[in-house]
Design an enzyme around this catalytic site. Structure first.
Site, PDB file in Angstrom:
ATOM      1  CE  LYS A 164      39.253  44.389  36.238  1.00 33.82           C
ATOM      2  NZ  LYS A 164      40.191  45.526  36.400  1.00 33.82           N
ATOM      3  CB  SER A 215      43.518  44.399  34.869  1.00 33.04           C
ATOM      4  OG  SER A 215      42.805  45.248  35.736  1.00 33.04           O
ATOM      5  CB  SER A 218      43.118  48.487  35.299  1.00 36.05           C
ATOM      6  OG  SER A 218      44.387  47.920  35.466  1.00 36.05           O
TER       7      SER A 218
END
Lengths: 484, 95
Positions: free
Chosen positions: A79, A154, A178
């Site tokens: 990420k 996210s 997330s």
């Protein structure tokens, strides 16, 4: 069936026997990315040249003692809020669009020590703020199961990449859900560890008392392997817990007879009927394996979202004050004084969701409102944590859905932040309490994946992995792949 | 306890954000909705409840005061938008 469909253990075995090379694995991942990522949008930065060079280096070690680690040679996606030395890290923000870190996050160091290969950096909501991945300032991610829908957020890029077969495994971060919510929407496994189990050093901070890094994988066994590699105390993170790390893989015994499961009635109220049906069916599977479940009440659940948004935004307003256009990041073109430089850089660099949360946090912390908002939310956090403490005195795990619905249409909630925030109602309480929780696929509703959430006591990842693995062994939901 | 456009302007100033007219309007409405929702917390009596700032029982983390190599100047300035003579360059603070 492609290499990307295989379990990490299977890939490891084939590498050990030299039936495969690391170059094969890297090549397969990039071939798949080139075929699909223009539509999915999971990646922000690819490390193709670096990954091939690393693969060639690792291929020279194949068959030797140096190649015995379980993650040796396996390619991973990271990420884009975890810093990677020499590899652009943007947090999906225009503010950091030119940021090239000079060091690695501890999780990245640990993966490098395990000799994995970094394929690239994954799309996300800007600074990890969002539940749909529509807040990326570069481009949204689309759900591989239905490209008109969101992948969740996210860590939407991290989940979509695994679902689309564009990564063997990925790392995500979870502040209020997330990792788990996008895992649920994309039909993959996502594990948020206990707060403090995995170092946050080098994770661009959103809400420091909540953020936690964890794996997103195709199955539970892979999640155990990845967690094993990244868990552990880190002196560079003052909030890192100094606890013994068990063998998560050997915890996957399949044995859950006599296990006591709590099912909060608040988690089943008002959710999509098909999601509820899938969760109840999952409980029947667990019952068939000898577990017992009872309905319980976690009475402060309904207050979690309000408390979370005040606390997370307050911490965000503090953490994001470091972005001033002076030492790193994009500086706005301007001809004014130093204050203008701050104002222009921040106003041009941050997107609307980030500005909204900075202002909410600044307001909640400001003189005259601190007690009414911030302190009140901290006290409600105590009540929520006490709900979990009480429940875990009698039960081994808590189980419910991961999200109230399946993935929603892109753009359908983007102008209504409050509705968007309420999507996280089933993942936020665990973040406030700091306990571990994971999402595993438990069925489909109108062709879209549904996630089952398994929640454990602090630092008892072994039990939630064991339950998830036992469930997975008796179902095949995790084996389904979207057709792209 | 609704917030007005001028409150949003004040908060934006504290947060070092410059808003245009459209943003001021939009954020006033959205922050009002969120804060109104947050009023829900007042349904709970928390008078005798201790606040939880952190889920771990944190105490000071101490280490030996040892000399370590620091970042090189080249590393420190690698991402700097503007630098000169080994310093971050910004507009004049004093006119």
């Amino acid at each position: 069936m492609t290499l990307l469909d295989l379990r990490l253990q299977e890939l490891h075995n084939q590498l050990s026997k030299k039936e495969l090379s690391v170059t094969d694995l890297v090549g397969e991942a990039f071939a798949r990315i080139k075929e699909h990522d223009e539509r999915v949008g999971a990646y922000l930065t690819l490390n193709e040249e670096g990954a091939h060079a690393e693969a060639a280096r690792l291929d020279n070690k194949l068959g030797s003692d140096e190649a015995k680690g379980l993650l040796f040679g396996l390619p991973a996606g990271i990420k884009d809020n975890m810093v990677t030395e020499g590899l652009r890290t943007t947090c999906a923000s225009q503010f950091l669009s030119n940021y090239n870190p000079i060091y690695d996050a501890t999780v990245v160091t640990k993966l490098k020590q395990a000799e994995t290969v970094t394929i690239g950096k994954l799309n996300m909501d800007e600074f990890a703020m969002g539940g749909s991945n529509e807040n990326s300032s570069f481009h949204p991610v689309r759900n591989p199961w239905d490209l008109t829908r969101v992948p969740g957020g996210s860590s939407g890029g991290s989940a979509a990449a695994v679902a689309a077969g564009e990564a063997y495994f990925t790392l995500g971060s979870d502040t209020g859900g997330s990792i788990r919510q996008p895992a649920s929407y994309c039909g993959v496994v996502g594990l948020k560890p206990t707060y403090g189990l995995v170092s946050r050093y080098g994770l661009v901070a959103f809400a420091s008392s909540l953020d936690q890094i964890g794996p997103i994988t195709k199955n539970v066994e892979d999640a155990a392997y990845v967690l094993q590699a990244i868990a552990g105390h880190d002196a560079k993170d003052s909030t890192s817990a100094n606890v013994d790390i068990p063998d998560y893989v050997s915890a996957l015994s399949g044995e859950i007879s006599g296990l006591k499961i709590a099912v909060p009635k608040e988690y089943l109220d008002g959710i999509d009927p098909q999601v509820k049906a899938a969760v109840l069916e999952a409980l029947r599977v667990l019952e068939g394996l000898g577990a017992e479940w009872e309905e319980v009440s976690l009475p402060h659940t309904e207050y979690a979202v309000a408390a979370y948004y005040l606390l997370a935004s307050s911490e965000a307003s503090s953490n994001l004050s470091r972005f001033d256009g002076v030492r790193y990041g994009v500086r706005a073109e301007q001809g004014g004084n130093l204050l203008d430089l701050y104002l222009d850089s921040r106003s041009q660099g941050f997107g609307p969701e980030v500005k909204r949360r900075i202002m909410l946090g600044t307001y909640a912390l400001s003189s005259g409102y601190y007690d009414a908002y911030y302190l009140k939310a901290q006290k409600v956090r105590t009540l929520i944590k006490q709900d979990f403490d009480r429940t875990f005195e009698k039960y081994d795990v808590i189980i419910g859905p991961t999200a109230p619905t399946t993935a929603f249409q892109l753009g359908s909630q983007v102008d209504d932040p409050l509705t968007m925030y309420l999507n996280d109602i089933l993942t936020i309480p665990m973040s406030l309490a700091g306990v571990p929780a994971m999402s595993v696929p438990c069925g489909f509703a109108d062709g879209l994946p549904v996630g089952l959430q398994i929640i454990g006591k602090a630092f008892d990842e072994s039990t939630i992995l064991r339950v998830a693995h036992a469930y997975e062994a008796h179902t095949d939901h995790h084996k389904h792949r979207p057709s792209l | 306890m609704g917030i007005q456009v001028q409150d949003v302007e004040h908060v934006a100033k504290l947060a070092r954000l410059k808003l245009n007219d459209e943003e001021r309007e939009m954020f006033t409405g959205q922050l009002n909705a969120i804060l109104q929702y947050a009023e829900k917390l007042n349904e709970l009596d928390t008078e005798n409840v201790e606040p939880t700032t952190h889920v771990l029982p944190l105490s000071n983390v101490m280490r030996e005061d040892q000399v370590h190599e620091s970042l090189s100047q080249e590393q420190v300035f690698r991402n700097a938008p503007d630098e000169e003579d080994g310093q971050f360059k910004v507009p004049a603070v004093l006119e």
